[in-house]
Design a protein around this motif. Structure first.
Motif, short mmCIF file in Angstrom:
data_model
loop_
_atom_site.label_atom_id
_atom_site.label_comp_id
_atom_site.label_asym_id
_atom_site.label_seq_id
_atom_site.Cartn_x
_atom_site.Cartn_y
_atom_site.Cartn_z
N ASP A 118 0.85 -1.20 0.00
CA ASP A 118 0.00 0.00 0.00
C ASP A 118 0.88 1.24 0.00
OD1 ASP A 118 -2.68 -0.38 -0.21
OD2 ASP A 118 -3.05 -0.65 1.92
N ASP A 119 1.79 1.35 -0.94
CA ASP A 119 2.79 2.41 -0.87
C ASP A 119 2.18 3.81 -0.87
OD1 ASP A 119 4.69 0.47 -0.80
OD2 ASP A 119 5.38 0.72 -2.85
N ASN A 120 1.21 4.06 -1.73
CA ASN A 120 0.60 5.39 -1.77
C ASN A 120 -0.13 5.69 -0.46
OD1 ASN A 120 -0.15 7.88 -2.89
ND2 ASN A 120 -2.10 7.04 -3.59
N PRO A 139 11.56 14.02 7.98
CA PRO A 139 12.23 14.42 6.74
C PRO A 139 11.64 15.75 6.25
CG PRO A 139 11.58 12.11 6.64
CD PRO A 139 10.92 12.70 7.84
N PRO A 140 12.37 16.47 5.44
CA PRO A 140 11.90 17.79 5.01
C PRO A 140 10.74 17.75 4.02
CG PRO A 140 14.01 17.28 3.98
CD PRO A 140 13.74 16.20 4.97
N PHE A 141 9.91 18.76 4.09
CA PHE A 141 8.80 18.93 3.14
C PHE A 141 9.33 19.74 1.96
CE2 PHE A 141 6.40 17.32 6.54
CZ PHE A 141 5.13 16.96 6.07
N ARG A 142 9.83 19.03 0.97
CA ARG A 142 10.30 19.69 -0.25
C ARG A 142 10.30 18.71 -1.41
NH1 ARG A 142 14.01 22.67 -1.08
NH2 ARG A 142 14.60 23.52 0.91
N GLY A 199 3.98 25.06 -4.08
CA GLY A 199 4.28 23.69 -4.47
C GLY A 199 3.05 22.84 -4.72
N THR A 200 3.30 21.56 -4.96
CA THR A 200 2.23 20.62 -5.32
C THR A 200 2.32 19.34 -4.50
OG1 THR A 200 3.63 19.71 -7.09
CG2 THR A 200 2.11 21.49 -7.69
N MET A 250 0.84 15.34 -5.25
CA MET A 250 1.69 14.15 -5.30
C MET A 250 1.10 13.00 -4.49
SD MET A 250 5.49 15.80 -4.81
CE MET A 250 6.00 17.27 -5.72
N LEU A 251 0.37 13.32 -3.42
CA LEU A 251 -0.25 12.29 -2.58
C LEU A 251 -1.63 11.89 -3.06
CD1 LEU A 251 0.63 13.60 1.02
CD2 LEU A 251 1.48 11.49 -0.03
#
Length: 338
Positions: free
Chosen positions: A232-234, A335-338, A279-280, A284-285
């Protein structure tokens, strides 16, 4: 030819995995609610209040995910699970995510085929005894009866600890925290052992908490966090980054009190990406631009959830310790949001 066959196999496998991954997110959206597995009741982490409304630190993670996906933190069906039933509930699809004081271990990750998406509480196994027992160390428990939840890492750690210290014990198996509490207070066992946070939460509900002591030994590492099914990667990304959004919000100073103001735009690009004004990341999710903002608004950032449910100002009384932000000497780090 071999390359073509291999590529074709990989493509089919990739499409199959993609279909499976899309399935959970699509199912939650179509259903209009998130099915979240929680404990049967542990005050501060997950327990229904007097009106039957679920609340707690783990509940806050469920509500954040529901808010991110559905825009509604109340769109959650809470499914109580025991140490024995929780993994079956997740593997069978009865629940979409398990957020139940569950330790990330090798075998659960690899053999049971679950994906832990992060750690929301770094813990360790401890021991609680009545003060009148006069015990000051777990190494003094030779011959003790011990209440222990079956189907848990706690059960295995206990056996290892007593064996390595060449002392004996008599296990009193129980399935839920409520049953353990009842048996312990009735004197059916001398000792209750589980995650130290769980002991603190349980002791806080006693009529006389001061009559019970937590022994100094912490005998294991118990990184607790939400998990989903392999493949279930997504969906795993959605749950992982919803948790990371709460952690990053605390680090960047985004709170439930100032989030509307900050969502209008700031001079910090990472805040803007987090809250969807640049950003987007949502796209992406497979979510809308305000997914992380909604997750944070559901119950506040990580620090607000911690302090409001299990922190030092609550009856549970837990210090941040290892669960402080990395900037304050703890292990909480996104982890960073970028």
């Amino acid at each position: 030819m071999k390359k073509s066959v291999l590529f074709g196999a990989l493509t089919v496998a990739g499409l199959a995995a993609g279909a499976a991954a899309a399935g959970t997110l699509d199912d939650v959206k179509a259903r209009g609610k998130l099915n979240c597995g929680v404990t049967t009741g542990l005050v501060g982490f997950a327990a229904p209040d007097a009106n039957g409304e679920w609340e707690g630190f783990d509940v806050g993670v469920c509500r954040a995910v529901a808010a991110a996906v559905l825009g509604d933190p109340s769109a959650v069906e809470f499914v109580p699970t025991t140490g024995k039933t929780r993994f079956t509930a997740l593997a069978s699809g009865e629940i979409d995510v398990l957020a139940r004081n569950t330790t990330w271990t090798f075998s659960r990750d690899v053999d049971l085929k679950f994906t832990f998406v992060g750690v929301n509480y770094y813990d360790g196994q401890g021991f609680m005894v009545p003060k009148e027992l006069g015990v000051s160390s777990a190494k003094e428990l030779d011959g003790a009866t011990v209440c222990i939840q079956t189907g848990t890492t706690t059960e295995l750690n206990l056996a290892d600890f007593f064996r390595s210290n060449n002392i004996s014990y008599e296990p009193v198996p129980i399935e839920t925290n409520a049953e353990a509490q009842q048996q312990y207070l009735a004197g059916a066992c001398d000792v209750y052992t589980t995650d130290a946070s769980g002991l603190a939460a349980t002791r806080a509900t006693f009529e006389d908490p001061a009559a019970h002591v937590l022994l100094p030994e912490i005998i294991s590492k118990e990184p607790l966090g939400p998990l989903v099914r392999h493949g279930d990667d997504n969906w795993g990304d959605v749950v992982r980054w919803s948790l990371n959004a709460l952690i990053t919000a605390e680090e960047l100073g985004v709170t439930s009190a100032n989030i509307e103001e900050m969502a209008a735009g700031t001079n910090n690009p990472e805040v803007n990406r987090l809250l969807g004004t640049e950003g987007t990341l949502g796209e992406m999710l497979g979510l809308d631009a305000g997914w992380a903002k909604a997750a944070i608004m559901a119950g506040g950032n990580y620090g607000e959830l911690f302090e409001g449910n299990i922190g030092e100002s609550t009856p549970i009384g837990l210090a941040r310790g290892l669960n402080a932000q990395w900037t304050n000497g703890g292990l909480i780090y996104s982890p960073p949001f970028r």
